[in-house]
Motif scaffolding. Structure first.
Motif, PDB file in Angstrom:
ATOM      1  N   THR A   5      -6.346  -2.522   6.823  1.00  0.00           N
ATOM      2  CA  THR A   5      -5.125  -1.899   6.340  1.00  0.00           C
ATOM      3  C   THR A   5      -4.560  -2.692   5.164  1.00  0.00           C
ATOM      4  N   ALA A   6      -3.864  -1.976   4.291  1.00  0.00           N
ATOM      5  CA  ALA A   6      -3.149  -2.605   3.175  1.00  0.00           C
ATOM      6  C   ALA A   6      -1.992  -1.692   2.801  1.00  0.00           C
ATOM      7  N   ALA A   7      -0.784  -2.098   3.156  1.00  0.00           N
ATOM      8  CA  ALA A   7       0.421  -1.315   2.834  1.00  0.00           C
ATOM      9  C   ALA A   7       0.295   0.125   3.330  1.00  0.00           C
ATOM     10  N   PHE A   8      -0.057   0.291   4.586  1.00  0.00           N
ATOM     11  CA  PHE A   8      -0.208   1.625   5.159  1.00  0.00           C
ATOM     12  C   PHE A   8       1.148   2.284   5.378  1.00  0.00           C
ATOM     13  N   GLY A   9       2.101   1.549   5.948  1.00  0.00           N
ATOM     14  CA  GLY A   9       3.439   2.102   6.119  1.00  0.00           C
ATOM     15  C   GLY A   9       3.785   2.526   7.528  1.00  0.00           C
ATOM     16  N   GLN A  10       2.856   2.354   8.476  1.00  0.00           N
ATOM     17  CA  GLN A  10       3.140   2.636   9.883  1.00  0.00           C
ATOM     18  C   GLN A  10       2.555   1.521  10.738  1.00  0.00           C
ATOM     19  N   LYS A  29     -19.216  -0.021  10.013  1.00  0.00           N
ATOM     20  CA  LYS A  29     -18.418   1.171   9.720  1.00  0.00           C
ATOM     21  C   LYS A  29     -16.938   0.774   9.654  1.00  0.00           C
ATOM     22  N   ILE A  30     -16.298   1.115   8.544  1.00  0.00           N
ATOM     23  CA  ILE A  30     -14.916   0.678   8.313  1.00  0.00           C
ATOM     24  C   ILE A  30     -13.995   1.879   8.147  1.00  0.00           C
ATOM     25  N   ILE A  31     -12.855   1.840   8.832  1.00  0.00           N
ATOM     26  CA  ILE A  31     -11.753   2.772   8.572  1.00  0.00           C
ATOM     27  C   ILE A  31     -10.732   2.030   7.716  1.00  0.00           C
ATOM     28  N   PHE A  32     -10.343   2.635   6.601  1.00  0.00           N
ATOM     29  CA  PHE A  32      -9.323   2.021   5.742  1.00  0.00           C
ATOM     30  C   PHE A  32      -8.010   2.775   5.879  1.00  0.00           C
ATOM     31  N   MET A  33      -6.914   2.001   5.939  1.00  0.00           N
ATOM     32  CA  MET A  33      -5.594   2.596   6.083  1.00  0.00           C
ATOM     33  C   MET A  33      -4.666   1.989   5.035  1.00  0.00           C
ATOM     34  N   GLY A  34      -4.123   2.825   4.167  1.00  0.00           N
ATOM     35  CA  GLY A  34      -3.215   2.359   3.120  1.00  0.00           C
ATOM     36  C   GLY A  34      -2.587   3.554   2.439  1.00  0.00           C
ATOM     37  N   THR A  35      -1.585   3.312   1.589  1.00  0.00           N
ATOM     38  CA  THR A  35      -0.872   4.435   0.977  1.00  0.00           C
ATOM     39  C   THR A  35      -0.616   4.269  -0.514  1.00  0.00           C
ATOM     40  N   PRO A  36       0.092   3.215  -0.976  1.00  0.00           N
ATOM     41  CA  PRO A  36       0.520   3.188  -2.375  1.00  0.00           C
ATOM     42  C   PRO A  36      -0.541   2.650  -3.319  1.00  0.00           C
ATOM     43  N   GLU A  37      -0.169   2.529  -4.577  1.00  0.00           N
ATOM     44  CA  GLU A  37      -1.070   2.037  -5.615  1.00  0.00           C
ATOM     45  C   GLU A  37      -1.649   0.669  -5.255  1.00  0.00           C
ATOM     46  N   PHE A  38      -0.830  -0.186  -4.631  1.00  0.00           N
ATOM     47  CA  PHE A  38      -1.282  -1.525  -4.226  1.00  0.00           C
ATOM     48  C   PHE A  38      -2.574  -1.456  -3.425  1.00  0.00           C
ATOM     49  N   SER A  39      -2.684  -0.443  -2.568  1.00  0.00           N
ATOM     50  CA  SER A  39      -3.822  -0.332  -1.651  1.00  0.00           C
ATOM     51  C   SER A  39      -5.110   0.118  -2.330  1.00  0.00           C
TER      52      SER A  39
END
Length: 310
Positions: A84-89, A3-13
């Motif tokens: 995570t990938a470019a989450f921002g926090q 089970k995976i939680i993904f955290m990211g925000t911009p297009e890169f993610s």
């Protein structure tokens, strides 16, 4: 299946998230809150949220993750792994420690170089010939965890932030796909970073966008492409802001730094602090849309030669 939680925000993610959705069990997505965008300030969801909604994945959008209700809910999901990938926090330590397989980050640099929020921008601004993707275990200290895998990619002389962003987003997804089995099986040999070799790429500030024409042509060229197409380098012409999206170096042309020494059909040529000049080829004048300099020059009355940019 883990089970995976993904955290990211911009297009890169989004490329990383799309790969995980195709290959693994993503149980939740965490991203930044919707923000006002454009002149009309329309409330717009981040790109990662849009992908998650399309796949009916639960989305969490805390303004600040630490000490939030969302934090407790995320810990309660009992995920096996956080990606995570470019989450921002920064992630609270309680969350970092909650998954049995830990938390990993897909970072757009060859760590320990360029820790921080703007690694693609800074690598280009600094004139680097290579950058890459690092996949690492996350620790409380910013981008300082053990490196699980890395892959380098060349920065071509014509690359800007936009082109490198796209190349690195695909590279990040591909490298993570290759690396995840060893993370899930616990068979990887992660390597500690050498903190003495660490450099940092802090988020771009407004003052970083202003061109100093006393710098060399090469440094200015790298600054322009290292900020294009966002947040964009700028200068002042006739008391108004002039954004510069693209340029080239004109060899063996000089004058007082910042002075327009020549115009051609396609470029405004500006003297720098070195023996070479900068030809501005893609600009945006105040109150207008972005345009090729050729189109701007076709409507100019009189000469620009002799004007000083500041």
């Amino acid at each position: 299946m883990s089970k995976i939680i993904f955290m990211g925000t911009p297009e890169f993610s989004t490329k990383v998230l799309e790969m995980l959705l195709a290959e693994h069990n993503v149980i939740a997505v965490v991203t930044q809150p919707d923000r006002p965008v454009g002149r009309k300030r329309k409330l717009t969801p981040p790109p990662v949220k849009q992908v998650a909604v399309e796949h009916a994945i639960p989305v969490y959008q805390p303004e600040k993750l630490s000490q939030s209700q969302e934090l407790e809910e995320l810990i309660g999901l009992n995920a096996d792994l956080i990606v995570t990938a470019a989450f921002g926090q920064l992630l609270p330590e309680s969350l970092l420690q909650s998954p049995k397989l830990g938390a990993i980050n897909v970072h757009a640099s060859l760590l320990p170089k360029y820790r921080g929020g703007a690694p693609i921008h800074q690598a280009i601004i600094d004139g680097e010939k290579q950058t890459g993707i690092s996949i690492m275990y996350m620790v409380k200290k910013l981008d300082a965890g053990n490196i699980i895998s890395q892959q380098a990619i060349d920065i071509e002389v014509q690359d800007d932030v936009g082109s490198m962003h796209d190349k690195l987003s695909f590279l990040g997804a591909d490298l993570l796909k290759e690396t995840l089995p060893s993370i899930i099986n616990g068979t990887n040999d992660s390597i500690a970073q050498n903190d003495d070799e660490a450099t940092f790429a802090s988020n771009i500030r407004r003052e970083d966008e202003k061109i100093d024409w006393s710098m060399s042509a090469e440094a200015i060229y790298n600054q322009i492409r290292g900020l294009s197409p966002w947040p964009v380098a700028h200068t002042i012409m006739d008391g108004e802001n002039l954004k510069i999206y693209a340029s080239r170096i004109e060899k063996d042309k000089n004058g007082e730094p910042g002075t327009i020494i020549e115009t051609t059909k396609k470029a405004i040529i500006v003297a720098t602090g070195s023996n070479d000049a900068i030809a501005l080829t893609d600009i945006q004048v105040a109150g207008k849309k972005r345009m090729l300099t050729a189109n701007y020059l076709s409507g100019v009355q009189g000469t620009l030669v002799g004007k000083v940019l500041s």
